[in-house]
Design an enzyme around this catalytic site. Structure first.
Site, PDB file in Angstrom:
ATOM      1  N   ARG A 157      21.473  77.714  27.800  1.00 40.23           N
ATOM      2  CA  ARG A 157      20.176  78.359  27.539  1.00 40.23           C
ATOM      3  C   ARG A 157      19.119  77.913  28.545  1.00 40.23           C
ATOM      4  O   ARG A 157      18.288  78.706  28.990  1.00 40.23           O
ATOM      5  CB  ARG A 157      19.694  78.023  26.126  1.00 40.23           C
ATOM      6  CG  ARG A 157      20.555  78.556  25.006  1.00 40.23           C
ATOM      7  CD  ARG A 157      19.971  78.211  23.651  1.00 40.23           C
ATOM      8  NE  ARG A 157      18.755  78.960  23.397  1.00 40.23           N
ATOM      9  CZ  ARG A 157      18.712  80.125  22.766  1.00 40.23           C
ATOM     10  NH1 ARG A 157      19.836  80.696  22.333  1.00 40.23           N
ATOM     11  NH2 ARG A 157      17.571  80.741  22.556  1.00 40.23           N
TER      12      ARG A 157
ATOM     13  N   TYR B 108      33.256  77.806  24.233  1.00 47.73           N
ATOM     14  CA  TYR B 108      33.340  78.429  25.558  1.00 47.73           C
ATOM     15  C   TYR B 108      32.740  77.493  26.606  1.00 47.73           C
ATOM     16  O   TYR B 108      31.871  76.666  26.291  1.00 47.73           O
ATOM     17  CB  TYR B 108      32.644  79.789  25.599  1.00 47.73           C
ATOM     18  CG  TYR B 108      31.211  79.815  25.124  1.00 47.73           C
ATOM     19  CD1 TYR B 108      30.152  79.497  25.970  1.00 47.73           C
ATOM     20  CD2 TYR B 108      30.909  80.195  23.809  1.00 47.73           C
ATOM     21  CE1 TYR B 108      28.843  79.548  25.541  1.00 47.73           C
ATOM     22  CE2 TYR B 108      29.605  80.247  23.369  1.00 47.73           C
ATOM     23  CZ  TYR B 108      28.571  79.922  24.232  1.00 47.73           C
ATOM     24  OH  TYR B 108      27.273  79.973  23.793  1.00 47.73           O
TER      25      TYR B 108
ATOM     26  N   ASP C 121      12.123  86.429  18.130  1.00 46.95           N
ATOM     27  CA  ASP C 121      12.298  85.880  16.793  1.00 46.95           C
ATOM     28  C   ASP C 121      11.047  85.985  15.941  1.00 46.95           C
ATOM     29  O   ASP C 121      11.134  85.942  14.710  1.00 46.95           O
ATOM     30  CB  ASP C 121      12.722  84.410  16.880  1.00 46.95           C
ATOM     31  CG  ASP C 121      14.202  84.243  17.191  1.00 46.95           C
ATOM     32  OD1 ASP C 121      14.924  85.263  17.187  1.00 46.95           O
ATOM     33  OD2 ASP C 121      14.632  83.106  17.447  1.00 46.95           O
TER      34      ASP C 121
END
Length: 414
Positions: free
Chosen positions: A106, A214, A291
């Site tokens: 991120r 991952y 969000d």
């Protein structure tokens, strides 16, 4: 007192992405970030073709690709038996949707957006600016911060996350606690006892839990997210979803899942909340994105991506307003266009994410048997379950045969 066209409360992925795309359309933007620096907590991030296409258009994709991994498959496995149930061919998906499916850290995406925004003359960035008060004067909006700073603008965009201060000016609602908690983090690859391919994004589905794995940082780190329904929460305990409960919950899973749990970071955990979809994100000269507008559970891996799509739609809608002042009627029309482009779709993603979580986490024998059979029966080239999300489809493909099982799966998913 300083005046901008758009003030954005929140300098995360959604806020910085919106600032970048607005500035590219000639809009002056001021970003107010509450934290001492622009930074992302958490770990890995999945960006599907519907997001990477847009990032390519604004020149950010080329910045993050060297730090990303392009997985070969998205694989679903039973966390108890270890069986592979189905997979999505991500190379095939790239041809179908016109963009790659990538995974990355991120903070790497945030840094790329930050560098691009800093290079824009129309963007002004501030840290340590927590928005505490908002006043809509009709022809402009006033934003006040905890440090005493005050700014005026034509529009305030609340990009301040799940706990949004700005959202309270639009709607009075409560967060919805799912009763699930997440442990996540990326660790050096050699610190993980791996039992799956580094070419895959793997989702292990179990009773009331799942594990996602991952690689990130061009394969140097391995990202893992363990999510489970907390019995401690159901019992009403204040301290729920503890590391001890994490270990107990996953101790009954197959070996490949069990060996992954010790490498998870234990110092942070994330109780999982969302909110119900709302019909409007706008009131006067205040609107929302990300969000703050549509917090969603993580099961479709779309939270950050949908925030970026909000920014792109907002930039398109505001681009025709020109220089100051922005008359109220014209701004209202532009924000109406923004909402028509995004509110219904983002609400569908919110609702579908909840259903997808229910499918992953079934915990009775019959429900698990049916879910696994539906997944096994899926034609691996059948994309009708994700066309609405990753599309539009960029190539003409022959219709795939739909079995009764996949038809049932589709109705549950929708």
């Amino acid at each position: 007192m300083s005046t901008e066209q758009v003030i954005i409360a929140g300098g995360g992925i959604g806020g910085l992405g919106a600032a970048l795309m607005l500035s590219r359309r000639g809009v002056r933007v001021r970003v107010l970030e509450r934290a001492p620096e622009f930074a992302e907590v958490g770990a890995g991030l999945q960006l599907a073709p519907n997001i990477t296409r847009m990032l390519d258009e604004v020149g950010v994709l080329e910045k993050i690709l060297p730090l990303s991994v392009l997985p070969r498959r998205l694989v679903f496995r039973n966390a108890v038996s270890g069986e592979e149930l189905t997979h999505l061919d991500l190379a095939d998906a790239r041809r179908r949707y016109g963009g790659p499916y990538i995974v990355l850290h991120r903070s790497d995406l945030l840094q790329a957006l930050l560098e691009a925004a800093r290079a824009e003359p129309n963007v002004t960035l501030h840290t340590d600016h927590r928005v505490t008060d908002v006043e809509d004067r009709g022809d402009h909006v006033i934003v006040r911060c905890a440090n005493g700073a005050e700014y005026t603008g034509q529009l305030l965009v609340g990009a301040d996350g799940l706990h949004s201060t700005v959202r309270k000016r639009i709607v009075s609602d409560d967060m919805v606690c799912s009763g699930y908690v997440a442990y996540r983090g990326a660790v050096p690859l050699d610190a993980v006892d791996r039992r799956v391919s580094l070419d895959d994004v793997v989702v292990w589905m179990g009773p009331g839990l799942h594990l996602v794995q991952y690689p990130v940082r061009a394969g140097e780190f391995y990202n893992q997210v363990a999510v489970f329904r907390s019995q401690e929460y159901l019992e009403g305990k204040k301290d729920w979803g503890t590391p001890e409960e994490l270990d107990r919950t996953y101790s009954r899973m197959c070996e490949a899942v069990r060996v992954a749990i010790p490498s998870l970071q234990r110092n942070n955990r994330w109780p999982m909340y969302d909110r119900d979809p709302i019909p409007s994100w706008t009131k006067g000269r205040i609107t929302l994105l990300g969000d703050a507008a549509h917090p969603m559970l993580q099961y479709l891996a779309q939270g950050a991506g949908q925030a970026l799509l909000d920014g792109a739609a907002l930039a398109t809608s505001l681009s025709g307003l020109g220089n100051d002042p922005w008359p109220g009627e014209r701004l209202a029309a532009a924000l109406g266009d923004y909402e028509r482009a995004r509110v219904e779709f983002a609400g569908r993603v919110q609702s579908t994410a909840r259903v997808w979580g229910d499918i992953w986490h079934v915990d009775t024998y019959v429900a698990t048997l049916l879910r696994d059979e539906v997944f096994r029966s899926r034609d691996i080239h059948d994309y009708h379950l994700v066309d609405w999300l990753y599309g539009p489809v960029r190539e003409s493909e022959p219709d795939r045969a739909t079995t009764p099982e996949t038809a049932a799966f589709s109705s549950v998913h929708a």
